[in-house]
Design a protein around this motif. Structure first.
Motif, mmCIF file in Angstrom:
data_model
loop_
_atom_site.group_PDB
_atom_site.id
_atom_site.type_symbol
_atom_site.label_atom_id
_atom_site.label_comp_id
_atom_site.label_asym_id
_atom_site.label_seq_id
_atom_site.Cartn_x
_atom_site.Cartn_y
_atom_site.Cartn_z
ATOM 1 N N GLN A 111 -5.387 2.622 11.933
ATOM 2 C CA GLN A 111 -4.899 1.658 10.925
ATOM 3 C C GLN A 111 -5.411 2.011 9.532
ATOM 4 O OE1 GLN A 111 -7.374 -1.415 10.139
ATOM 5 N NE2 GLN A 111 -6.214 -1.392 8.234
ATOM 6 N N LEU A 114 -3.408 4.973 8.237
ATOM 7 C CA LEU A 114 -2.075 4.568 7.794
ATOM 8 C C LEU A 114 -2.143 3.818 6.465
ATOM 9 C CD1 LEU A 114 -0.521 3.393 11.210
ATOM 10 C CD2 LEU A 114 -0.029 5.496 9.951
ATOM 11 N N SER A 115 -3.183 3.018 6.294
ATOM 12 C CA SER A 115 -3.346 2.302 5.019
ATOM 13 C C SER A 115 -3.560 3.285 3.870
ATOM 14 C CB SER A 115 -4.537 1.336 5.108
ATOM 15 O OG SER A 115 -4.299 0.339 6.077
ATOM 16 N N SER A 118 -0.295 4.855 3.008
ATOM 17 C CA SER A 118 0.591 3.937 2.283
ATOM 18 C C SER A 118 0.205 3.839 0.813
ATOM 19 C CB SER A 118 0.555 2.548 2.935
ATOM 20 O OG SER A 118 -0.715 1.937 2.777
ATOM 21 N N SER A 132 -1.254 -3.009 3.688
ATOM 22 C CA SER A 132 -2.563 -2.911 4.348
ATOM 23 C C SER A 132 -2.826 -4.120 5.231
ATOM 24 C CB SER A 132 -3.667 -2.770 3.302
ATOM 25 O OG SER A 132 -3.518 -1.578 2.574
ATOM 26 N N LEU A 135 -0.608 -3.834 8.331
ATOM 27 C CA LEU A 135 -1.134 -2.827 9.262
ATOM 28 C C LEU A 135 -2.373 -3.341 9.987
ATOM 29 C CD1 LEU A 135 -0.749 0.424 7.109
ATOM 30 C CD2 LEU A 135 0.557 -0.186 9.152
ATOM 31 N N VAL A 139 -1.379 -3.389 13.868
ATOM 32 C CA VAL A 139 -1.602 -2.054 14.446
ATOM 33 C C VAL A 139 -2.762 -2.008 15.446
ATOM 34 C CG1 VAL A 139 -2.269 0.326 13.909
ATOM 35 C CG2 VAL A 139 -0.489 -0.805 12.584
#
Length: 718
Positions: A111, A114-115, A118, A132, A135, A139
């Protein structure tokens, strides 16, 4: 890691294996055999029968004061059993909590990656925050749950296949974190390696406050796999575990944690500076997040297999409700899979993940489980040093005081986090410990009732046609827990339905406090009454890692063993005297020396299919249903001049009885608590009754065909 994982477990505790098996119950079984602290239900009148072994038994040369004190006081026996059960519950607790913690932690790393990605894609601050938050909400927990379901669904493949699948991943993971750790040491702070000195530990303890002391509860998670190393001995060899840990895992983890500490010492201003992901160089951070996800699955696997091993041992020692155990390896006996336990662990892990969805709370509960299990191992290990290794009491006390003091420090820190998630472990402990204690208590009380209400063998041998009792063609297997006398349920059956089979075989399963009993020492065969009555007793001895009841050829093994007994009964053979007469230790014969020659791939019937053809011997047993089933038939060797005529005739009667059909008799117990019993006794018996009705049924556990099963109900007033 140096004191607990390396010194205690790798160099000392691993030496206390029980014939290749590890865990708290392995230590307990060593004490049962060599310190006589067992509370397993054994008929004292047949104690010689149960404990007979050809190899010399362990003898204490000079009985120490501790040995005499423990042997004298029954309360110490109960306390040691409680310690073993408590430690087993802690291992099961780790099997629930560790998968949830490690997978959720790795999912949180995904997570964060991925943040970060992004933030690269969107320049708007509001957009970044909304993504954020989304997610973080959607997630970690769903991803962790999906991975946990997949992990537990893989368990039926066995340790060997799963280990082969994940071995490359864990090797890459170890080399990766070791390399990152060394890089951080040289890049951020070379002096950090000096922190391995115990002087810094002393300074921390001297200057700490309660908040800092509470942090020790999280530090213990660094050695969470130490107890699993010992409990997983049945899945791997002792040498492979020791070499892998000392030569690879220990130096790699020390390098990893030292590198992380070096990064933290220079980056206290960074958000989440204490997260391992932050110490990884940014170009390879996303690769690290993915790799950690796979590595968390491997770490979870160790505690799951440890739970299977511990419960497998508890099952054989009557401390856990009946469950199906599947051996997943023909070469390594300790590699087992228990389907019911697997799905229960999965449900509990998912419950923890969804219910807490917080790494800190799950970590607090896991830390308490880890350190509690270690402390129990320390207590039992100190007894093993004194009573099994026969070291002096001072050495045993030093082991207990040194390691017990270190672990008690961490235990006190974990207890400070009781209200922050650690309470869940106590709930889990209360449920599992109550289950184990209730099952053990109910089993012991039921066995004591059987002993008190058994009937003498003379009662059965005196029954005859003059009393209206007829003998029916076929073999009757009577499964009973007692090893002498006639079980009460069978006398109850004869009193109401006066008929029994031409050949009767009383079969008793008895677990010994050792991992394995070789086939050559497994069966004890004897007679009940005179030869003409054709009544035999077979005692099947097995270790707590042997599983012989689920095999399809168990009935054939019993009949073959009785054939061997008949042929060698009057010879000069290895035997012993039981309260009912002489018993023979029967093993697997050498190739070409079978008294009964098996004929495979034939079809016959199961049940008393010849009853209806005998008009003069009609009985209520004639109504047993008889399905067609594939089974092994037997024949006598054609040319065997040394075989006596009487022996050949008795063997032929055994073969003819087998051809006529087989019936299986089981006692169906209905426990009732005696009036005036206290609350604790009533609660334990009620719990036992509930488990007995909802766990695996005895006919299934014994692999008995239902069409040939006769269950006789008996009321047990406890």
């Amino acid at each position: 890691m140096t004191i607990i994982s390396l010194l205690k477990y790798a160099f000392i505790v691993l030496k206390a294996d029980d014939d290749g098996e590890g865990g708290t119950f392995a230590l307990y079984s060593l004490l049962c055999r060599h310190a006589k602290v067992g509370l397993l239900p054994i008929d004292t009148s047949a104690n010689e029968v149960m404990q007979y072994e050809v190899r010399s038994s362990f003898k204490v040369n000079v009985k120490s004061r501790a040995w005499k004190a423990i042997a004298k006081h029954k309360s110490s026996h109960y306390f040691i059993l409680f310690l073993a059960l408590f430690g087993s519950c802690m291992t099961i607790g780790e099997g629930v909590l560790t998968p949830a913690l490690s997978v959720l932690s790795a999912s949180s790393g995904i997570q964060r990656s991925l943040s970060y990605m992004s933030h690269k894609c969107f320049s708007s601050q509001r957009k970044q925050e909304s993504i954020s938050n989304a997610l973080e909400r959607y997630v970690p927990v769903p991803t962790a749950c999906a991975i946990l379901v997949c992990l537990f669904m893989l368990q039926h493949y066995g340790t060997h296949k799963i280990g082969f699948m994940f071995a490359p991943i864990i090797i890459i993971w170890l080399l990766f974190i070791g390399g990152v750790g060394i890089y951080n040491i040289f890049y951020w702070n070379k002096q950090i390696i000096h922190a391995i000195s115990p002087v810094y530990l002393y300074r921390f303890v001297r200057n700490t406050d309660i908040d800092s002391w509470r942090s020790l509860g999280s530090i213990i998670l660094c050695v969470a796999g130490s107890e699993a190393i010992f409990a997983d001995l049945g899945h791997f060899s002792k040498k492979s575990i020791k070499v892998a840990f000392v030569c690879l895992i220990y130096p790699v983890l020390i390098s990893c944690y030292a590198g992380q500490a070096a990064y933290m010492s220079k980056n206290l201003h960074v958000e989440d500076f204490n997260n391992l992901t932050e110490s990884v160089p940014r170009p390879i951070r996303h690769f690290f997040s993915v790799l950690s996800l796979f590595a968390s699955v491997v770490g979870s696997q160790a505690t799951i297999t440890a739970s299977f091993s511990i419960i497998n041992q508890c099952l054989a020692l009557n401390c856990f409700p009946r469950a199906k155990v599947i051996h997943t390896s023909d070469k390594i006996h300790g590699q087992v899979y228990i389907p019911d336990v697997n799905w229960l662990l999965m449900i509990l892990s998912l419950t923890v993940t969804i219910g807490f969805h917080d790494i800190v709370r799950i970590g607090n509960a896991t830390g308490l489980a880890v350190i509690s299990g270690m402390l129990i191992t320390t207590c039992l290990m100190s007894l093993v040093i004194a009573l099994y290794w026969e070291k002096n009491f001072f050495l045993s006390a030093c082991f207990l005081i040194f390691f017990g003091f270190v672990e008690t420090m961490y235990l006190s820190a974990c207890m400070l986090n009781f209200h922050k998630g650690a309470w869940y472990l106590v709930v889990l402990l209360a449920l599992s410990l109550t289950l184990m204690l209730a099952w053990h208590y109910g089993t012991v009380k039921k066995y004591e009732y059987d002993l008190q209400n058994k009937v003498s063998t003379e009662w059965l041998t005196e029954l005859g046609p003059g009393l209206g009792v007829s003998r029916i063609p076929g073999i009757g297997f009577i499964y009973t827990d007692i090893v002498t006398g006639i079980p009460a349920f069978f006398s109850h059956f004869i009193a109401n339905l006066p008929a029994f089979h031409q050949v009767l075989i009383f079969v008793s399963f008895k677990s010994l406090a050792e991992p394995h009993v070789p086939p050559s020492r497994r069966y004890l065969i004897g007679r009940v009454g005179p030869k003409d009555y054709r009544i035999y007793r077979c005692i099947v001895r097995h270790g707590y890692c042997d599983h012989i009841r689920d095999t399809d050829d168990f009935e054939e093994e019993i009949i073959r063993s009785i054939g061997e007994f008949i042929s060698m009964e009057e010879s000069d053979f290895e035997s012993l005297t039981s309260p009912e007469g002489r018993m023979v230790v029967v093993g697997k014969p050498l190739p070409g020396q079978n008294v009964l020659i098996p004929l495979h791939d034939t079809y016959s019937t199961v049940g008393s299919d010849s009853f209806a053809n005998n008009d003069s011997q009609i009985s209520p047993l004639d109504k047993i249903c008889v399905p067609v089933k594939k089974k092994v038939r037997f024949m006598l060797p054609q040319n065997c001049p040394q075989m006596r005529v009487s022996v050949r005739n008795e063997l032929q009667e055994l073969i003819d009885a087998r051809e006529s059909g087989t019936a299986y008799f089981l006692g169906q117990s209905h426990l009732i608590v005696r009036e005036g019993s206290n609350f604790l006794k009533r609660f334990l018996i009620k719990t036992y009754i509930f488990c007995d009705k909802n766990c695996r049924q005895p006919p299934v556990a014994l692999n008995i065909p239902h069409a040939a099963l006769v269950e006789v109900g008996m009321v047990y007033t406890i």
